[in-house]
Motif scaffolding. Sequence first.
Motif, PDB file in Angstrom:
ATOM      1  N   VAL A 157      48.908  56.353  55.617  1.00 28.05           N
ATOM      2  CA  VAL A 157      48.039  55.668  54.669  1.00 28.05           C
ATOM      3  C   VAL A 157      48.478  55.895  53.237  1.00 28.05           C
ATOM      4  O   VAL A 157      48.532  54.957  52.429  1.00 28.05           O
ATOM      5  CB  VAL A 157      46.580  56.139  54.869  1.00 28.05           C
ATOM      6  CG1 VAL A 157      45.689  55.648  53.747  1.00 28.05           C
ATOM      7  CG2 VAL A 157      46.048  55.656  56.210  1.00 28.05           C
ATOM      8  N   GLN A 160      53.064  55.637  52.951  1.00 24.79           N
ATOM      9  CA  GLN A 160      53.711  54.404  53.403  1.00 24.79           C
ATOM     10  C   GLN A 160      55.184  54.628  53.758  1.00 24.79           C
ATOM     11  O   GLN A 160      56.082  54.100  53.100  1.00 24.79           O
ATOM     12  CB  GLN A 160      53.585  53.317  52.334  1.00 24.79           C
ATOM     13  CG  GLN A 160      52.153  52.859  52.100  1.00 24.79           C
ATOM     14  CD  GLN A 160      52.063  51.739  51.084  1.00 24.79           C
ATOM     15  OE1 GLN A 160      52.140  51.960  49.877  1.00 24.79           O
ATOM     16  NE2 GLN A 160      51.908  50.513  51.572  1.00 24.79           N
ATOM     17  N   SER A 166      57.204  55.611  60.575  1.00 24.59           N
ATOM     18  CA  SER A 166      55.842  55.160  60.886  1.00 24.59           C
ATOM     19  C   SER A 166      55.624  55.079  62.391  1.00 24.59           C
ATOM     20  O   SER A 166      54.569  55.472  62.902  1.00 24.59           O
ATOM     21  CB  SER A 166      55.581  53.798  60.251  1.00 24.59           C
ATOM     22  OG  SER A 166      55.597  53.882  58.851  1.00 24.59           O
ATOM     23  N   GLN A 224      42.715  49.175  52.179  1.00 21.46           N
ATOM     24  CA  GLN A 224      44.071  49.698  52.239  1.00 21.46           C
ATOM     25  C   GLN A 224      44.199  50.814  53.282  1.00 21.46           C
ATOM     26  O   GLN A 224      45.222  50.933  53.950  1.00 21.46           O
ATOM     27  CB  GLN A 224      44.502  50.202  50.862  1.00 21.46           C
ATOM     28  CG  GLN A 224      44.796  49.084  49.877  1.00 21.46           C
ATOM     29  CD  GLN A 224      45.946  48.209  50.345  1.00 21.46           C
ATOM     30  OE1 GLN A 224      47.028  48.697  50.637  1.00 21.46           O
ATOM     31  NE2 GLN A 224      45.709  46.905  50.428  1.00 21.46           N
ATOM     32  N   ARG A 228      47.101  49.809  55.906  1.00 18.37           N
ATOM     33  CA  ARG A 228      48.356  50.560  55.875  1.00 18.37           C
ATOM     34  C   ARG A 228      48.654  51.258  57.198  1.00 18.37           C
ATOM     35  O   ARG A 228      49.807  51.623  57.455  1.00 18.37           O
ATOM     36  CB  ARG A 228      48.317  51.586  54.751  1.00 18.37           C
ATOM     37  CG  ARG A 228      48.311  50.975  53.361  1.00 18.37           C
ATOM     38  CD  ARG A 228      48.410  52.045  52.297  1.00 18.37           C
ATOM     39  NE  ARG A 228      48.386  51.473  50.947  1.00 18.37           N
ATOM     40  CZ  ARG A 228      48.649  52.169  49.833  1.00 18.37           C
ATOM     41  NH1 ARG A 228      48.956  53.467  49.933  1.00 18.37           N
ATOM     42  NH2 ARG A 228      48.603  51.588  48.649  1.00 18.37           N
TER      43      ARG A 228
END
Length: 610
Positions: A157, A160, A166, A224, A228
């Motif tokens: 979050v 990024q 990720s 967000q 994200r």
Amino acid sequence: MTTARKLGAVALALIAAQIVVRAVLVIWGNFYWDDLILIGRASSYPILSWDYLGYSHDGHFMPAAFLVAGLTTVIAPVQWWLPALTLVVLQAVASLAVWRMIRIIAPRARGWALAALTFYLFVPMTVSAYVWWAAGLNTLPMQAAMAVVVGNAIVLVRDQPDAARSRRLMIGAVAAFVVALLFFEKSLFILPVAFVAGLLALRGSMRPQWHGEETDYRSSVLSQTFLRARTLWLTLAGVFVAWSALFLATSTATAGVHSFGQTAHLVWRSINDAIIPSLVGGPWVWDRWTPSPPMGFPSVWMIALGWIVLVVLIVVTSRAKRGAPLIWFCALLYAVGAQIPVMWNRSSTNTALELAQTMRYLPDTALVLTIALALIAAAPRDLGAHLADKPAPDPRLAYAGVVSCVLFAVSAMVATMSFGQSWRDDPTGDYLVTARASLAEMDGKTMFDQPVPLEVLLPVAHPNNMISHVFGRLRERPDFGNVTDDLKVLNPKGQLVAGAVSPQRTFEPSRGSCARPGIDEPTRLRLSGPLIDWQWTVGFSYCADRAGTVEIRLEGGDPVQVPVQAGLHAAYVQLDGRGTELRIRPVTPGLKLHTGDGRVGQPVMAELAP
């Protein structure tokens, strides 16, 4: 050595100190209550069967905990060293995961980061669930997984990362969440905790974007936080829903009588007498009423000091750190809210309020408070409108923080050692060691089943309070049957002693004599009084003219075949039934039998039989 390395070295030293303390606690401890139920079921079912793994234990759905308990029981049945090792290893994993999480949340913090770690490592809220094997198998994987999921979620979050990282972070978080759920259904709380932690971590750096007079809500902190790490949240939510459905379909957690009033009292007792004194390293006084677990009894001054410390922390951090009030609000909301479903399930009018003082339901609350401290450490300083001049840190505050952490750790050690002394005041370990050796003496022989002593496990746990269940996986043990010619029982210390039958009912010798046995066909022996429908033990002497088999039964029960030997001997038989007479029938053709005085009752130590 760089500052980061020094910080890591101090953290590892603190973790090592905690592991030493926790190792001492498990050395002092042994199996207790639910541990024996897990062992009993592992001795009664194949450990890979759904009847074993999917069992709703006291409302808990925990197949992985059952699997670990089953494997442990198979490898080292009724031996404490292996369960103790699993607790130490799981605690080490959880502590390392928490330190990783703290460094992710507050990468530039030093003193605050160590303070948050110190709180988690030594706060008494985590101790009672740790030393109790069954509880530790629930809570320790949950703590480790919560730390992993929160840390990974915040990286996704706030930072990024690139696509490859990720993906690794998401897979790791989902795997940790699933594993934790396999150990403890309360791990469902990990999802909301991780989402709120991600939101709070992002909040300090995010600002709504204005377009004219309208706010672009797609750029809001809430939006967000979701966008994200959208794949992570949707995957965790899917697991959450599926696991919740499975839990509700298999669990008996909502069974029984519940009370809103008792729930409120239990929640308040948990907050005021458990969480609050823990903030200052208490309680220092622990007591237990065997077979209950230890309960903390904090002094009034310690409760008052705990409230004062909490208020001071909230006020000081709220003035110094931007966003601290919201962080405290979320953490305290969890501390209260997480107790409600647990206490609701324990809220019958017969539940003593001291249950809340055992503190075994609080490890996750301790971790959430640790997350809050880390988030506050990472929050930007609140400098008001004068942002240009950043004042130098006051060294007096650093010294005060160090002193406070030391005092907290010392107080927590006093509480932990007090708890440890109370925890070791339990007869279970000595009984199990002695009984294991006693049963080895009966290897290859037949012994009647019997319950363990009340102070080890109450009859409410039947049939897992029976020695055939507790010791069923031992390699050297007797066969547990319903016929023997040498009655032996375990005394309350686990020692093997001569047994006898209590004389609830008696019967007189049969017709004839040893020289001229009179039982050569179905015969009924009149009892001294009626029997209710129950499992009874019959003990009598006999003389037979040859070796063979006779059949014995009570009204309403199944017949039991008893081997007999030529000459004068004794026989002990367990059978179900009721009535006013004992029925005997020779099975071997030509067999004749004479029985002497007999008793119908329960197997007891011979010294207690009149």
